[in-house]
Design an enzyme around this catalytic site. Sequence first.
Site, PDB file in Angstrom:
ATOM      1  CD  GLU A 139      -1.561  -2.447   1.472  1.00  0.00           C
ATOM      2  OE1 GLU A 139      -0.413  -2.590   1.950  1.00  0.00           O
ATOM      3  OE2 GLU A 139      -2.304  -3.411   1.242  1.00  0.00           O
ATOM      4  CG  HIS A 141     -10.087  -7.225   6.172  1.00  0.00           C
ATOM      5  ND1 HIS A 141      -9.316  -8.035   6.956  1.00  0.00           N
ATOM      6  CD2 HIS A 141      -9.672  -7.438   4.900  1.00  0.00           C
ATOM      7  CE1 HIS A 141      -8.482  -8.736   6.202  1.00  0.00           C
ATOM      8  NE2 HIS A 141      -8.664  -8.386   4.944  1.00  0.00           N
TER       9      HIS A 141
END
Lengths: 321, 339
Positions: free
Chosen positions: B54, B123
């Site tokens: 990321e 998540h």
Amino acid sequence: MRQAEHDPSPLAMLETMMLIRAYEEAVAGIAAGGTAPGTCTSVGQEAAAVGVLRALARRDQILTNHRSAGHLLARGADPGRLIAEVLGKRTGYCKGKSGSLHISAAELGVVLTSTIVGGELSLATGVALSRTMKPGDDGVVATFFGDGAACEGVFHESLNLAAMWSLPILYVCENNQWQAFVHRRETMPVEHVRTWAAAHGIEAHTVDGNDVEVVHAAASAAVARIRATRKPVFLEALTYRTRGHYEPDDQAYVDPAELAAWRARDPIELLAQRLRADGRLDDAGFARISLRTHAAIDEAVAFAKASPFPELSELVTDVYA
Amino acid sequence: MSVITVNEAISQALAEEMRRDPAVLMFGEGVATKRANLVAEFGAARVRNTPLAEGIIAGTAVGAAATGLRPIVDLLFAPFLCFAMDEIVNSAGKLRYLSGGQFKFPMVVMAMSGAGWTVGAQHNHNLEAWFVHSPGLKVVMPSSAADFKGLLKAAIRDDNPVLFFMDLALGYQAGEVPAGEVLVPLGRAATLREGRDVSLISYAKTVHHCVAAAETLAARGISAEVIDLRSLKPLDEAAILASARKTGRVVVVHEASRLCGVGAEIAAFVGEHAFGALKAPVRRLTGPDAPAPASWPLEQAFVPQADAIAAAALELVAARRSAGPSPRPSTEGAVSMQA
């Protein structure tokens, strides 16, 4: 001085290195006097900056870091506007909002300077991606970082993506042996960052970073490779940060023998001696360069000191586009 | 007018903006795999898969945005943004300012969050307030298909970095989307329901819970106004103040936890600017100070539901300002709802 920024002759490179040295010492002196914040100088690393920058063309871009004065000056930056930025003055490259730590100069192709160690590595891929989206572009994006940044995770993310996407990046690792106040030997099990770059399948070289002619030759070859192949190349310049992490720093943590050994290979002295040995430079010539560079820096300091601070309304401008 | 899902609205927005502007490109983990239609229309150079990393995905977007492209990156789940904080907060958010305005960063970071998929806290974590707190960034979190489309298109056209949060529960929710160009300006709230007695201010999935609560309240003779913030930064302060002054009672509802959440800002702002109009203290209904659980009943209990919102509104309407302090403290998820 400034028109010499693309002159790769040894004398021109010597003069730029001496300009950088005079700049850094002047800024360190102002900091020592207590009228400016401490800066991170690049004293001892001038050959890496000048050797690489002389190998780049005007259309190429660079990303740099908190130890950036050498890169900026070698690129042709106005020392007056640089010192003005260090002093937080309106006439600085970033209107005084950067200070010394994140000076960029879009007009010189010095984009997105980040003082977060490794930050420039995360941004260089995007700058290079932009170049790949322009048909026919052969530009190179050079990004400067140290062995400290190589210990950041994003170093590996950056090299991996650059290899996978075939990005035209010249990774310039100035392995200056110091990661803030910690010696590289305490943090890395390998001598050279090159081995990590090579593990990503990138062409990687280690060179004597204190010999500007060696750096320039290696960087020129690397740039030519990148222009031709549009693939990244990694260049490690072995050098040494001979002043502290920032000014002032008594360097009590530094091994005096190591420091002395590197000072004996000072990049300016190394080149000057070589030029003297084969008759291309004499004492008078050296003195003339020294006088010119110090005069340029004196003028820069005077300009910066005389420059106004930003209006207080600038506090909240340039936040959003 | 057509009825499409939120996911379809996002897909339409991406395709329309890539068609309109060749500088728009999109990348992220699985982007090319999942959006084969975009690859087919715009080519592999503009729609890319990336390594699962990321930091470099976001950093590459920042560098590209500063040098002429308009990247959209999909970082999948909001907690993964933690790996990209330097690039988003320190670079995208600050380098315009630190460079004295030399660069701009027209980029969109997409991420999903919220209860609905029972995926647990790594998540599902509503981090939007972190980015509201960071200068130089804009933050949107829509609740309807039309707003997903219109705000994503506006975000892509914006010259600033925009965090585009997608509530996990809403992807398959269908809604009416106008035909033709749909653009929703950033920083403008929507009044979904006009009311006189109490303002229910929310964003993302809890907007729908507020609408349901407003219907319950209407059946009891209480007129609730429902404001969907849509953008969290810029925040539509004018809309918030107008509604607070009109009803004199404000309930702020969001799934993110209470401490330093968006609701805290709204409550403080209303207190600073509409104190004289308030008939009761501002109430906040939020998720608890706990990681999001996976178990379905716990995950649902994390989220302020319609019955709790209606109950809070009823208490505010019943309370008299002269009666003193709030009848109940702000409500945080399951624990205090059961208290």
